[in-house]
Design a protein around this motif. Structure first.
Motif: not given
Ligand SMILES: [Zn+2]
Ligand SMILES: [Zn+2]
Length: 268
Positions: A180-187, A225-242
């Motif tokens: 959510v934060q990367m999307l809000a602050e992203g391009p 974990c699938s369909h990660l956004s190239e610009h608004n996500n990264c595997p580290e954030r996904v794993l940290d969340t789950l």
């Protein structure tokens, strides 16, 4: 076992398994095999690229029994029409997806009726309605050998219907589209941020984390974990969340990559 050996062994073993040819906004395709029947869920890669990616699994498109289409967005259908025409593959899709006009002429298609189970050879499939900004989108739950696999991406928000329909899976391909934060602050421009983060867009990491316990965590052997956004996500954030949901043990978690997908996952 290498992907190639695993591919050769497929018809010999009665196990439900799945793999990703690649996942993300540039293209999605998931292989599902029960040992007899082999289907491709979506094909967001052009035909030549799809052929190359299948070859990594020692597979040729003619060895597919069918292509299932979840919805008409380009990252899911780019190669479907060409593959189906070239290799005379049957395509399973909803009338709404067909009506979008994105697939061209199909040599052989079967209608999918949401919430009505259908069977391809012995592989049982439940198509589940999801909130997403497409004509008649569904996601799929597979049943074989007493095991069940959910493929659940392109989900604007987790509805009670979705939570019920995917409850008790043994393995799950789950959208973790954005942080959510990367999307809000992203391009992305504001309108696209609203679309992606909205109720008919894509599932955020925190939404995936909130949904997982509702699906029954005890039974889940594999969570991809699938369909990660190239610009608004990264595997580290996904794993940290789950990972905290799994008592800090991330051994059940994998991430399907855009370029390399994910090797065969067996459901024991
Ligand atoms: Zn979509
Ligand atoms: Zn998509």
């Amino acid at each position: 076992m290498s992907d190639v050996e695993e591919g050769r062994a497929q018809h010999a073993s009665a196990v439900l398994r799945f793999a990703s040819l690649g996942s993300g906004s540039k293209g999605n395709a998931t292989l599902v095999c029960d040992g007899e029947t082999r289907v491709l869920v979506d094909c967001g890669f052009g035909m030549r690229e799809a052929e190359k990616r299948l070859a990594r699994f020692d597979l040729h498109p003619s060895q597919l029994d069918a292509i299932l289409v979840s919805h008409e967005h380009g990252d899911h259908v780019r190669g479907v029409g060409a593959l189906a025409r070239r290799y005379r593959l049957p395509v399973y899709l909803t009338p709404g997806t067909m009506r979008s006009g994105r697939l061209g002429t199909l040599p052989h298609h079967h209608w999918v009726t949401p919430q009505q189970r259908f069977v391809i050879n012995g592989l049982e499939i439940d198509p589940v309605t999801v909130p997403h900004d497409a004509c008649e989108p569904v996601q799929f739950r597979f049943h074989a050998h007493g095991r069940s696999l959910g493929v659940l991406t392109d989900l604007g928000h987790p509805t009670a219907h979705v939570a019920e329909a995917f409850h008790g899976c043994d393995a799950l391909v789950l959208e973790c589209n954005h942080d959510v934060q990367m999307l809000a602050e992203g391009p992305y421009p504001a309108s696209l941020k609203r679309r992606v983060g909205g109720d008919w867009g894509h599932l955020a990491n925190v939404q995936a984390a909130a949904l997982l316990p509702r699906l029954g965590l005890d039974r889940l052997q594999r969570i991809v974990c699938s369909h990660l956004s190239e610009h608004n996500n990264c595997p580290e954030r996904v794993l940290d969340t789950l990972t905290p949901l799994l008592d800090g043990d991330d051994s059940r978690l994998s991430v399907a990559a855009q370029d390399h997908g994910l090797a065969w996952q067996r459901i024991a």
